[in-house]
Design a protein around this motif. Structure first.
Motif, PDB file in Angstrom:
ATOM      1  N   LEU A  88      -6.630 -12.374   6.646  1.00 23.77           N
ATOM      2  CA  LEU A  88      -6.496 -12.120   5.199  1.00 23.77           C
ATOM      3  C   LEU A  88      -7.398 -13.008   4.340  1.00 23.77           C
ATOM      4  CD1 LEU A  88      -4.718 -10.119   3.627  1.00 23.77           C
ATOM      5  CD2 LEU A  88      -3.166 -12.009   3.148  1.00 23.77           C
ATOM      6  N   ILE A  89      -7.497 -14.295   4.734  1.00 26.21           N
ATOM      7  CA  ILE A  89      -8.231 -15.276   3.925  1.00 26.21           C
ATOM      8  C   ILE A  89      -9.202 -16.007   4.842  1.00 26.21           C
ATOM      9  CG2 ILE A  89      -7.987 -17.445   2.617  1.00 26.21           C
ATOM     10  CD1 ILE A  89      -5.140 -16.427   1.841  1.00 26.21           C
ATOM     11  N   TRP A  90     -10.445 -16.132   4.423  1.00 28.81           N
ATOM     12  CA  TRP A  90     -11.450 -16.848   5.218  1.00 28.81           C
ATOM     13  C   TRP A  90     -11.890 -18.081   4.452  1.00 28.81           C
ATOM     14  CZ3 TRP A  90     -13.595 -15.279  10.046  1.00 28.81           C
ATOM     15  CH2 TRP A  90     -13.073 -14.073  10.545  1.00 28.81           C
ATOM     16  N   PHE A  91     -12.288 -19.105   5.197  1.00 26.13           N
ATOM     17  CA  PHE A  91     -12.703 -20.345   4.532  1.00 26.13           C
ATOM     18  C   PHE A  91     -13.735 -21.070   5.380  1.00 26.13           C
ATOM     19  CE2 PHE A  91     -10.381 -23.111   7.423  1.00 26.13           C
ATOM     20  CZ  PHE A  91      -9.338 -22.306   7.867  1.00 26.13           C
ATOM     21  N   ASP A  92     -14.544 -21.914   4.714  1.00 28.39           N
ATOM     22  CA  ASP A  92     -15.326 -22.913   5.453  1.00 28.39           C
ATOM     23  C   ASP A  92     -14.749 -24.267   5.050  1.00 28.39           C
ATOM     24  OD1 ASP A  92     -16.454 -23.633   3.034  1.00 28.39           O
ATOM     25  OD2 ASP A  92     -18.441 -22.806   3.463  1.00 28.39           O
ATOM     26  N   ASN A  93     -15.490 -25.335   5.257  1.00 30.60           N
ATOM     27  CA  ASN A  93     -14.878 -26.636   4.994  1.00 30.60           C
ATOM     28  C   ASN A  93     -14.768 -26.972   3.504  1.00 30.60           C
ATOM     29  OD1 ASN A  93     -14.333 -27.157   7.630  1.00 30.60           O
ATOM     30  ND2 ASN A  93     -16.285 -28.184   8.033  1.00 30.60           N
ATOM     31  N   LEU A  94     -15.407 -26.170   2.649  1.00 33.29           N
ATOM     32  CA  LEU A  94     -15.301 -26.428   1.216  1.00 33.29           C
ATOM     33  C   LEU A  94     -14.821 -25.226   0.407  1.00 33.29           C
ATOM     34  CD1 LEU A  94     -18.496 -28.585   0.429  1.00 33.29           C
ATOM     35  CD2 LEU A  94     -16.120 -29.348   0.512  1.00 33.29           C
ATOM     36  N   LYS A  95     -15.123 -24.045   0.880  1.00 30.76           N
ATOM     37  CA  LYS A  95     -14.835 -22.856   0.069  1.00 30.76           C
ATOM     38  C   LYS A  95     -13.877 -21.912   0.796  1.00 30.76           C
ATOM     39  CE  LYS A  95     -19.475 -22.833  -1.868  1.00 30.76           C
ATOM     40  NZ  LYS A  95     -20.725 -22.406  -1.285  1.00 30.76           N
ATOM     41  N   SER A  96     -13.336 -20.977   0.017  1.00 31.03           N
ATOM     42  CA  SER A  96     -12.432 -19.994   0.613  1.00 31.03           C
ATOM     43  C   SER A  96     -12.500 -18.714  -0.209  1.00 31.03           C
ATOM     44  CB  SER A  96     -11.009 -20.537   0.619  1.00 31.03           C
ATOM     45  OG  SER A  96     -10.686 -21.085  -0.650  1.00 31.03           O
TER      46      SER A  96
END
Ligand code: AHR
Length: 662
Positions: A524-532
């Motif tokens: 449902l939700i994707w992210f990297d180490n700073l953003k989503s």
């Protein structure tokens, strides 16, 4: 973010009849005939530590393997300026010591020997890097003890992926006792792939453990907290419940690695780390550095539920390991500890502070109960061995806590022999809630929009506990969170909503995925180490949940519910608080469709309706870190005349129409 949409038809003055699919749909909403109340739990979330959802994700700890408990004790760490193969290592060395039973929940620590002033360091790579933001403060902490006569000092350094310094701080641990040392660092630049290095300077021996770095800015600025952006995305969903901690992670690949909630509460440094079952589940997506530190444990999950205003729904091991893996079971005469875990969990959540487990909750800073009303027995179990264990749990739980509702699993598939067997059995047993899962192609979701129309209104309630349309195939790494899947889910969800008399809880699964560390897609939700970012599927969930209403209204096209006629799906609810009628209508057709909606049973309606549109021209379209709002809701107002809403629906579109009745 609020966007305003202009209809393409309006913009280009499109009137050609040929662009319209078939004839206009005539729809009636009977506003004075509610058919069911919508439970507060209707739309919720499913959390599982898969795809680095907990460590490396929601849990804001930036250091991986902070207590050297991974199978390879220095995984994630790199020694700097050391020569391991020399007795006189050039600058220093790290020796991992295992205290065994003496400290069984956190047996290992690192003994750092420093030879002089050349500088020896251990550097941590974080979870595919560390997300560091310019101007933000980071709390560093570690446990340390210095041997007699030793004069080791510490320099803590954050560097970007190119080795450029982002922040520095110094510490001088003193004394031979283990003590916790803390210091803050402020970053001068941003990098999603930063590193932390702990430099040891001077001469001597220092023992270190629980080396930790957290952003000061966590959700509610709590220590040992969660990533604020990720929790915000959850809060925006206004979920009615949160299911935790999974998923297959509940069961373990074998019983020894099942989720044991008691080992996830209390002091963080005493929570026993274990491997994450998704570490080696998929050969095509190996994650050898995937473990569960349990820094995010059951207390934190309950607290999150409370923050979100969501009912907590824990799922516990029923003494059966994952049936796709070892399928190990605890013998019936050894099931008591598993059942006791369930009873103690209810006490932990709801007890008055005088019992051992509720006292622990109290001591952890939460005197008030967490108001647990439901508990799941097993995740995706099937077969007679499950029924036997479910019955033993139910007997014990109902005897002590008759009001607690029990969620039974109906396995991984929504049909077939095992499904029918369990469904029949649970209905005969008058089970409270049955958990059904569906991971299927978009077509399945379209075909099943009427799935619950014939379910017994007086039987067990249904928990649509895990669902997601798969663009390729279940567990294919090529699955995309594209518009086609989101639209199919929206169509299906009109059927869930229409049947709120039976379906009381629904959650998409899985919830989170790290773009560099996932095992399972779609999510449902994707992210990297700073953003989503939220996927199109996220916005579908959000539109249903934020427009939940309080009672289901009858919506008909001719004499039947709208379940795919001309590719259109719809449902309607009333929100008693705002006195609004809310219609959700989905056009899965490639052509423009016209819908004339007649609202019956109201005296007067507002002359304008608020319309939210979610759409894309392309079924393959997705959101991404770079383009997070490519598919996201936009709003406008439309005029209403004489209790008739005339809606010209764009191809492949999802509309939410809110009309106030006066
Ligand atoms: O959501 C991913 C997995 O799918 C869950 O862990 C499991 O319950 C289901 O098979």
């Amino acid at each position: 973010m609020k966007r305003i949409f202009f209809s393409a038809l309006f913009l280009i003055g499109f009137t050609a009849q040929s662009a319209f699919s078939q004839t206009p749909l005539e729809i009636t909403v009977k506003a004075d005939q509610p058919v069911a109340a919508i439970p507060s739990t209707m739309w919720g979330i499913f959390f599982e530590d898969i795809n680095f959802a907990a460590d490396g994700g929601l849990y804001a700890e930036l250091v991986k393997n902070r207590s050297f408990e991974f199978d390879a004790p220095l995984m994630g760490w790199k020694e700097l300026n050391s020569n391991k193969y020399s007795l006189n290592a050039s600058s220093g060395s790290a020796l991992v010591i295992n205290r065994g039973e003496q400290a069984s929940s956190n047996p290992r620590f690192a003994r750092i020997k420093v030879n002089g002033d050349n500088g020896y360091g251990i550097s941590n790579e974080g979870f595919r890097g560390m997300g560091i933001k310019t101007g933000m403060t980071y709390h560093f902490s570690m446990l340390a003890s210095q041997q007699n006569g030793s004069t080791v000092k510490i320099k803590i350094e954050l560097t970007d992926a190119n080795g450029k310094t982002l922040a520095v701080a110094n510490l001088s641990p003193q004394g031979t006792e283990w003590k916790k040392y803390t210091i803050d660092l402020k970053a001068t630049n941003s990098d999603p792939k930063a590193k932390l290095t702990v430099w040891f300077e001077g001469k001597g021996v220092m023992d270190v453990d629980m080396i930790s770095l957290f952003p000061a800015e966590t959700w509610k600025n709590r220590s040992n907290g969660m990533r604020a952006d990720l929790v915000q995305l959850l809060a925006d969903l206004k979920p009615g419940f949160i299911r935790f901690p999974g998923g297959c992670i509940v069961e373990g690949r074998e019983l020894a690695t099942r989720y044991q909630w008691k080992k996830t509460v209390g002091d963080v440094d005493k929570r026993e780390l274990i491997v994450n079952r998704w570490n080696s589940e998929f050969a095509h997506r190996p994650a050898p550095d995937y473990f569960q530190s349990f820094g995010l444990g059951f207390f934190e999950y309950f607290q999150l539920a409370e923050d979100l205003g969501a009912a907590p729904l824990p799922i516990l091991s029923c003494g059966m390991a994952c049936q796709f893996n070892s399928a190990e079971v605890a013998p019936m005469d050894e099931l008591d500890p598993y059942i006791q875990d369930a009873l103690d969990l209810i006490d932990f959540a709801n007890g008055d502070g005088t019992t051992a487990w509720s006292k622990l909750r109290h001591d952890m800073g939460h005197a008030a109960p967490f108001n647990l009303t439901m508990i799941g027995v097993g995740n995706e179990q099937w077969g007679p061995q499950y029924i036997e264990r479910y019955l033993a749990f139910t007997k014990a739980i109902k005897a002590k806590y008759p009001k607690i509702k029990i969620v039974a699993s109906n396995g991984p598939a929504p049909d077939g022999e095992m499904f029918d067997y369990a469904d029949k059995t649970f209905r005969a047993l008058n089970t409270d809630i049955i958990d059904e899962h569906y991971y299927n192609k978009p077509e399945w979701f379209l075909k099943n929009a009427a799935r619950y129309d014939k379910y017994d209104r007086n039987g067990p309630k249904v928990f649509a506990g895990e669902y997601a349309a798969q663009s390729v195939n279940t567990v294919s790494p090529l699955n995309q969170n594209n518009w086609e899947t989101a639209l199919a889910e929206a169509a299906f969800m009109t059927g869930l909503e229409r049947n709120a008399a039976v379906v009381n809880l629904c959650s998409y699964a899985p919830l989170f995925a790290h773009v560099d560390a996932w095992q399972w897609t779609p999510d449902l939700i994707w992210f990297d180490n700073l953003k989503s970012y939220g996927t199109p599927n996220y916005y579908v969930q959000k539109l249903f949940s934020n427009n939940k209403g309080s009672e289901v209204l009858t919506l008909l096209s001719g004499n039947a519910p709208l379940t795919g006629q001309q590719g259109v799906y719809a449902s309607a609810v009333r929100d008693k608080n705002s006195n609004e009628i809310i219609i959700k209508i989905i056009n899965t057709d490639n052509k423009i469709q016209k819908a004339n909606v007649k609202i019956e049973g109201v005296k007067k309606l507002n002359s304008a309706a608020n319309v939210t549109l979610l759409k894309s021209d392309a079924k393959e379209a997705v959101n991404s870190i770079e383009n997070p709002y490519a598919i996201s809701p936009a709003e406008k107002e439309i005029k209403i005349s004489n209790r008739n809403v005339s809606l010209t629906m764009e191809p492949l579109s999802f509309y939410v129409v809110r009309i106030k009745s006066l």
